[in-house]
Design an enzyme around this catalytic site. Structure first.
Site, PDB file in Angstrom:
ATOM      1  N   ASN A 151      -1.454   6.865   6.702  1.00 46.25           N
ATOM      2  CA  ASN A 151      -0.615   5.934   7.451  1.00 46.25           C
ATOM      3  C   ASN A 151       0.826   5.980   6.951  1.00 46.25           C
ATOM      4  O   ASN A 151       1.688   5.282   7.469  1.00 46.25           O
ATOM      5  CB  ASN A 151      -1.169   4.512   7.317  1.00 46.25           C
ATOM      6  N   LYS A 153       0.811  -1.223   0.000  1.00 46.58           N
ATOM      7  CA  LYS A 153       0.000   0.000   0.000  1.00 46.58           C
ATOM      8  C   LYS A 153       0.844   1.273   0.000  1.00 46.58           C
ATOM      9  O   LYS A 153       0.441   2.276  -0.598  1.00 46.58           O
ATOM     10  CB  LYS A 153      -1.002   0.001   1.154  1.00 46.58           C
ATOM     11  N   HIS A 161      -1.435  -8.985  12.009  1.00 45.41           N
ATOM     12  CA  HIS A 161      -2.048  -8.367  13.196  1.00 45.41           C
ATOM     13  C   HIS A 161      -2.989  -9.349  13.909  1.00 45.41           C
ATOM     14  O   HIS A 161      -4.040  -8.952  14.423  1.00 45.41           O
ATOM     15  CB  HIS A 161      -2.823  -7.106  12.810  1.00 45.41           C
TER      16      HIS A 161
END
Length: 478
Positions: free
Chosen positions: A149, A126, A194
């Site tokens: 981010n 990304k 995660h």
């Protein structure tokens, strides 16, 4: 903080004083919105800058917040949560009640942005795609703000009144985002990551998929079967969609024709030979196709996009070439913080070397399942150098690949191996890892730092890890 001072809290509380929390605080202060800040840490990393840029704003620690319920402070209406904290974090319990709404920095951005937004998420790639789309827009003469981010916080970007915003968004940020209306959005791909925060892949995807809410158009990865199928169930066919993939594309979509040496295609139209790209690996070809799809969705001119592709050299710590030494390529992919990223790096870069990889891996596992790495390592690696908290777990995974060749850290002086033997070596530092890798590599091989883990056990962040790796590699004598 005295109890009398705690009563000064108004309707808004910022929770967490890291990079995003500081940006939120500065935005609220500049716009004269009353608020206070809470952090479980006595001295969070941005406290000094907060005190300097937001003078007079109350800052509360955990001890003070424990008294909130007792004081019946029902004036609190909005809690602006740092992405690093889950909404069910125990430290938030004293703050929560039915009338308190939890949002994040991206939601605050969404409530105030006036220009179109390109929204990008995914497990891997990304940052590269976000940067590429931003560069394509600049090449087209558009005033574009790039961040989220990645790099500059979204709220800081609002200060410039850009004509277009291109945002990288994490699943953590998307958990507390409700009002964003992207001109186009995408979930580039999905792999287990995660798992210390999400119980299942489905839960992780649901957080990512919030990016599609209110989106005017979407971009879909044809090669990610799971995401592709989920999107077909979730997104109405009336929403315009462009797909990308490493194969021949349908009309108006993006892909590759490998029969003629590898050419980027839009439908039946040839665009650019892969050999003209300045970034390497098939995973980066996929990133390029994603960027083209996003750019096409917002009508960026094709010549500007193709021109950008011929000059863009990639981002640090993401498949970054460091050095060629003794006919061995050294590659820094410190941003490979999950299993999927490391698999993509090994497989995507395999055409860049004639031999095999010596992989440097390990760190904080985040409850990851490392088993998908095993066949990729067996196919493409000569040796694996293991460091950090997860090294024992990774060693156990690879122990039956060739048990007679699994050796302890005193093996950094080198082991004679054949081309079909995989060696596992445990080390205690990046310097040891680099020296061990240098001993194992043969001419034509590559050494790849792609840890499949987070960095915080040994380093400040993945950038620090990559920088230390590069310094150690450059320090090797000729």
């Amino acid at each position: 903080m005295h109890l009398k001072e705690i009563k000064e809290i108004k309707e808004t509380l910022v929770v967490g004083l890291g990079i995003s929390g500081l940006a939120v605080a500065q935005y609220l202060h500049q716009n004269k919105i009353p608020f206070a800040v809470f952090d479980t840490r006595e001295e969070p990393p941005k406290l000094e800058e907060f005190n300097r840029t937001c003078p007079g704003v109350p800052f509360y620690t955990k001890q003070a917040v424990e008294h909130f319920k007792a004081l019946e402070l029902y004036s609190l209406k909005t809690l602006i949560l740092s992405p690093g904290l889950a909404k069910d974090d125990p430290s938030l319990k004293p703050l929560l009640s039915p009338h308190v709404k939890i949002i994040g920095d991206i939601e605050l951005f969404a409530q105030n942005v006036k220009a179109p937004v390109v929204a990008i998420t995914g497990s891997n790639g990304k940052s590269t795609v976000t940067t590429l789309v931003g560069e394509m827009a600049k090449q087209a003469g558009i005033r574009v703000g790039v961040g989220g981010n990645l790099g500059t916080s979204a709220l800081t970007l609002l200060q410039e009144n850009y004509d277009l915003y291109v945002l990288e968004l994490s699943s953590f940020q998307l958990e507390t985002t409700y009002s964003l209306k992207p001109a186009v959005s995408t979930v580039l791909n999905l792999c287990l990551d995660h798992m210390d925060r999400y119980k299942t892949l489905e839960e992780y995807y649901r957080a990512k998929a919030q990016i599609f809410n209110n989106s005017q158009a979407i971009v879909v990865n044809r090669d990610d079967t799971y995401v592709f199928e989920q999107i077909k169930k979730q997104i109405p066919s009336s929403i315009p969609a462009i797909s990308f993939g490493l194969n021949l594309p349908p009309d108006k979509h993006f892909g590759v024709d490998f029969k003629v040496g590898g050419i980027l295609m839009q439908g039946q139209t040839p665009l650019l030979p892969i050999s003209d790209l300045k970034i390497f690996g098939m995973h980066n070809v996929a990133n390029v196709l994603a960027a083209l799809s996003l750019g096409a969705s917002i009508q960026l001119p094709l010549p500007a996009m193709l021109s950008t592709l011929q000059t863009f050299t990639g981002l640090p710590h993401r498949g970054e070439w460091v050095r060629t030494r003794n006919e061995v390529q050294w590659i820094n992919d410190s941003k490979g913080t999950n299993v999927g990223a490391t698999m993509a790096a090994i497989q995507g870069l395999k055409q860049s070397i004639g031999g095999k990889w010596i992989l440097i891996a390990g760190g904080i596992a985040k409850n990851a399942d490392f088993s998908p790495l095993k066949p990729v390592i067996q196919e493409s690696c000569r040796a694996v150098i293991l460091l950090g908290e997860a090294r024992k777990e990774l060693k156990a995974l690879l122990s039956d690949v060739n048990p007679s060749e699994v050796i302890p850290s005193d093996g950094i002086h080198g082991v004679e191996t054949s081309s079909d033997t995989i060696v596992c070596i445990e080390v205690n530092s990046m310097e040891e890892a680099v020296r061990a890798a240098a001993k194992q590599a043969l001419p034509g091989d590559g050494v790849l730092l792609s840890p499949a883990c987070a960095s915080f056990d040994m380093f400040k962040n993945f950038e620090h890890r990559g920088d230390v790796f590069k310094a150690c590699v450059r320090a090797l004598p000729e």
